[in-house]
Design an enzyme around this catalytic site. Structure first.
Site, mmCIF file in Angstrom:
data_model
loop_
_atom_site.group_PDB
_atom_site.id
_atom_site.type_symbol
_atom_site.label_atom_id
_atom_site.label_comp_id
_atom_site.label_asym_id
_atom_site.label_seq_id
_atom_site.Cartn_x
_atom_site.Cartn_y
_atom_site.Cartn_z
ATOM 1 C CB SER A 138 2.808 1.798 6.392
ATOM 2 O OG SER A 138 1.542 1.477 6.855
ATOM 3 C CG HIS A 169 -0.589 0.372 2.487
ATOM 4 N ND1 HIS A 169 -0.299 -0.526 3.482
ATOM 5 C CD2 HIS A 169 -0.381 1.584 3.039
ATOM 6 C CE1 HIS A 169 0.060 0.109 4.571
ATOM 7 N NE2 HIS A 169 0.025 1.397 4.343
ATOM 8 C CG ASP A 189 0.205 -3.950 2.797
ATOM 9 O OD1 ASP A 189 0.782 -3.526 1.783
ATOM 10 O OD2 ASP A 189 -0.560 -3.255 3.483
HETATM 11 N N1 ARG Z 1 -4.905 0.918 7.725
HETATM 12 C C1 ARG Z 1 -3.623 0.899 7.077
HETATM 13 C C2 ARG Z 1 -2.945 2.245 7.251
HETATM 14 O O1 ARG Z 1 -3.357 3.238 7.603
HETATM 15 C C3 ARG Z 1 -3.654 0.444 5.669
HETATM 16 C C4 ARG Z 1 -4.330 1.355 4.686
HETATM 17 C C5 ARG Z 1 -4.319 0.875 3.275
HETATM 18 N N2 ARG Z 1 -5.278 -0.200 3.050
HETATM 19 C C6 ARG Z 1 -6.606 -0.014 2.775
HETATM 20 N N3 ARG Z 1 -7.385 -1.061 2.632
HETATM 21 N N4 ARG Z 1 -7.142 1.176 2.670
HETATM 22 O O2 ARG Z 1 -2.843 3.204 6.836
HETATM 23 N N1 GLU Z 2 -1.278 1.650 7.552
HETATM 24 C C1 GLU Z 2 -0.590 2.651 8.313
HETATM 25 C C2 GLU Z 2 0.419 3.417 7.452
HETATM 26 O O1 GLU Z 2 0.190 3.568 6.287
HETATM 27 C C3 GLU Z 2 0.017 2.042 9.509
HETATM 28 C C4 GLU Z 2 -1.069 1.696 10.401
HETATM 29 C C5 GLU Z 2 -1.104 2.587 11.609
HETATM 30 O O2 GLU Z 2 -1.677 3.684 11.568
HETATM 31 O O3 GLU Z 2 -0.535 2.121 12.591
HETATM 32 O O4 GLU Z 2 1.393 3.959 7.942
#
Ligand code: ARG
Ligand code: GLU
Length: 726
Positions: A657, A87, A223
């Site tokens: 991430s 991502h 991921d």
């Molecule tokens: N929750 C994770 C992070 O903030 C992954 C986000 C990307 N994935 C998604 N399905 N939107 O950012």
């Molecule tokens: N998915 C998040 C990122 O893009 C990390 C998840 C979080 O917020 O801990 O950095």
């Protein structure tokens, strides 16, 4: 008897110590030796602080790379091979994707270096060294100074520090405030500008579970994606050139094939973006009771409209998938955050802490005199700011995030500004860039969906914003004959604006400047945003900023106060996109009554979630075959299964991430990519009972690279080790 009491006491004290420090904190690498090394070693770490951060020899920090300024990545070979999340690299993967070469759908694997794909604009930044410059930064700053004088004194000091710091070629310098401006640290960095895409799994693996599983444990997402840093012939940063060579790192991470077990030590090293761990209870309460519910409700309404349209039309589904994901990501996070704070009594715990703080003040006249005003003043300011904060959030969500046409209108406002400030040259320059951007924007834009969102959200805006004057432009429109409802307003604007299509924009852009500016200024979307933003700035934002500045000043003092009042407590600074270390252990958690989560997921779980043909839960045929044949090679866990993800108590946030999860010896064991929903409140209140970060097991990554993609060239390049089985 006394002895037993003593032993018990030691036992309970150490138990408490263990519980209290099971993972909280995002620590500055430079300070590990003094603050953390001992505890880390007690938790099972076999390294020294010097192994993690050193300027004199290669250390772990030399393998940790800020990816594009928004994610983390790490080196995994002597040839600059870089690992990060799918991502995080999504934009790059998407940009190379065409109908013939659908890398998003099918994955991408460069079989040799000459097939690796350049990504203009993508950067990889190393931290060369970190220095505490607090003393020089705050030189001449006095307690009684007003804020403006204080800030200009500091600004001058920082200029001075920068001017007198010796930098090698291509090194850059930045200085950032820590602990709410009580301390300052300097970062010397080096940024590489030729970063190429090397490999990515198909979306069915890299984004498996998509939005449904986002922020969710148990998780089964692979991921990850590979990139490579290229350098000039002296191993220095250079713009893209076919002559550039793979970067030769000072250090790269060996990869452990031995995996993780419950309670194993884990270290996560990366660039967390923003946290707010020291807020007074009033602020947290406001977030939970007022601000989060408002933001959630706005996105809820917008997402429902978009979701219905996506379900009705497969073309829309493709066009809106990534926009939907972006809006849904934080919508879901806020829901989890509020729930977690309630479930763990986060506000109550803050209040207890504040009661202890007040008690200490009562016991110490000097501290009382210096800090006694803080909490009462916070209470006053947070009460005062509430309607403005709510309005501020409403405006941001509605005007900037969820109504797409208004984003375009905002760009048009800037275009007009360019013309007014820099004349025709400014106009032409900005117009060129804007036209380029808008081409991409309109490819995935459906005015009929956006119009519905507009109508729905401005109804909420008008009805719910507590400061009446802010929505006066809307009330005024509603008095006009042809605009009886919010939908009428929307229809009127969308039917008469040039900005609902690229064709409309092109027609305006083809006109001579004077006519174009006039057309833009008379456009209904432009006039709408103009009146709405003026009303907002006049009646809300000015006051919001004034109170907020006061809160920030008070916060600096409160941070210092907490350090003075609890001198034995270790404080870590809030995340600010600088390099941090967090450590914890592999651990499950009790999510709610009678539900305990295990810390590791397996390929079996992918198959359990498998829904043939589904856009979130489909599984590639090849992966199914490998599963049925149990063709796992050297990547299976001791139980014979392929692990997918695991969770730990590491304290992470957005920006982490792509961060490596590292074992006790310094080997890579996983790749951080998310947090578990119940614990996303860790941005405000870390609680080891439910706060968990989610990592892909590195053995799943290797399994996919090797067995699924057949990219043995990458496996050969990496250093695989067996730290547990000697
Ligand atoms: N929750 C994770 C992070 O903030 C992954 C986000 C990307 N994935 C998604 N399905 N939107 O950012
Ligand atoms: N998915 C998040 C990122 O893009 C990390 C998840 C979080 O917020 O801990 O950095």
């Amino acid at each position: 008897m006394q002895r037993i009491v003593k032993i018990l006491l030691v036992f309970f004290v150490s138990l408490q110590f263990h519980v209290a420090f099971a993972g909280e904190g995002m620590w500055i690498p430079l300070l590990l030796k003094s603050l953390n090394e001992k505890e880390m070693q007690n938790m099972g770490m076999k390294m020294t602080a010097e192994d993690i951060y050193s300027v004199n020899k290669g250390s772990l920090k030399d393998a940790i790379v800020h990816f594009g300024g928004f994610c983390t990545s790490e080196l995994v070979s002597s040839n600059g091979l870089l690992l990060t999340n799918h991502h995080c690299g999504y934009g790059q993967i998407q940009s190379h994707t065409t109908l013939e070469n659908n890398y998003i759908r099918d994955g991408f694997w460069a079989k040799s270096m000459d097939q690796e794909l350049p990504n203009p604009g993508l950067t990889a930044t190393f931290i060369v060294r970190i220095k505490d410059v607090t003393e020089a930064a705050l030189n001449g700053v006095k307690d009684k100074m007003d804020e403006k004088t204080r800030q200009s004194t500091i600004d001058l000091n920082l200029e001075q520090i920068k001017a007198t710091t010796r930098l090698a070629a291509q090194e850059e310098i930045s200085i950032k405030p820590f602990y709410k401006g009580n301390q300052y640290f300097m970062f010397v960095t080096m940024t590489y500008r030729d970063v190429r895409l090397v490999g990515a799994p198909p979306e069915m693996i890299g984004k498996f579970g998509s939005d449904t599983d986002n922020w969710v444990w148990p998780r089964h997402t692979g991921d990850f994606a590979f990139f490579r840093i290229y350098a000039d012939e002296n191993n220095m940063p250079a713009d893209y050139s076919p002559d550039n060579k793979p970067y030769q790192p000072k250090h790269y991470l060996p990869i452990s094939l031995d995996g993780v077990a419950e309670d194993d030590f884990t270290l996560v090293f990366g660039f967390p973006g923003r946290t707010n761990e020291y807020l007074p209870s009033y602020a947290v309460e406001q977030t939970v009771e007022v601000l989060n519910p408002a933001k959630i409700a706005i996105r809820d309404r917008a997402l429902k409209i978009v979701d219905a349209a996506m379900r009705a039309d497969p073309q829309v589904k493709i066009q809106y998938a990534s926009k939907f994901a972006r809006i849904a990501n934080y919508w879901k996070k806020w829901i989890g955050e509020s729930q977690g704070l309630k479930q763990t009594n986060g506000i109550g715990k803050k209040q207890d802490y504040e009661a202890k703080f007040e008690k200490k003040l009562t016991d110490n006249k000097k501290l009382k005199k210096k800090y006694g005003h803080l909490l009462p003043k916070f209470k006053e300011l947070y009460t005062e700011i509430e309607p403005y904060a709510l309005t501020h959030d409403y405006y941001n969500e509605v005007v900037f995030r969820n109504v797409e046409l208004l984003r375009v209108a905002n760009y048009m406002t800037r275009l007009v500004g360019q013309f007014e400030n820099n004349g025709e040259a400014g106009y032409d320059n900005y117009k060129g860039r804007l036209a380029n951007y808008l081409k991409g924007f309109y490819k995935d834009y459906r005015p009929e969906i956006d119009r519905k969102v507009f109508g729905a959200l401005f109804e909420m805006y008008d009805k719910n914003i507590p400061i009446q004057n802010v929505s006066s432009p809307i009330k005024q429109l509603l008095t006009q004959r042809n605009m009886k409802s919010y939908d009428d307003i929307a229809t009127n604007i969308y039917e008469n604006s040039y900005f609902t299509s690229m064709g409309g924009v092109e027609r305006v852009f083809a006109m001579d400047v004077a006519t174009a500016i006039e057309k833009i200024k008379n456009d209904p979307a432009y006039s709408f945003i103009k009146s709405v933003s003026e009303a907002f700035n006049t009646h809300a934002e000015k006051e919001y900023n004034r109170i907020n500045d006061e809160i920030n000043t008070l916060m600096r003092s409160y941070m210092q106060a907490q350090m003075d009042v609890f001198p034995k407590k270790r404080f870590y600074p809030d995340a600010n996109s600088t390099m941090r270390v967090t450590y914890g252990k592999v651990d499950g958690y009790n999510a709610r009554d009678a539900v305990r989560y295990m810390p590791v997921t397996y390929l079996e779980g992918v198959m359990e979630k498998y829904v043939p043909g589904d856009y979130e839960f489909d599984v590639p045929k090849k992966l199914q075959e490998l599963y049925h044949a149990k063709d796992y090679g050297q990547y299976a866990a001791d139980n014979g299964k392929i692990p997918i993800c695991f969770i730990g108590t590491n304290h992470t946030t957005g920006g982490n991430s792509g961060s490596p999860a590292i074992d006790a010896h310094g080997n890579l064991i996983g790749l951080n990519f998310d947090r578990a929903w119940e614990g996303t409140m860790s941005d405000m209140n870390y609680d080891a009972s439910i706060c968990r970060n989610i990592m892909v097991d590195v053995r799943y990554i290797l399994f996919i690279v090797d067995k699924y993609a057949g990219a043995s060239n990458l496996i050969d390049e990496m250093k695989l080790v067996h730290p547990k089985k000697k």
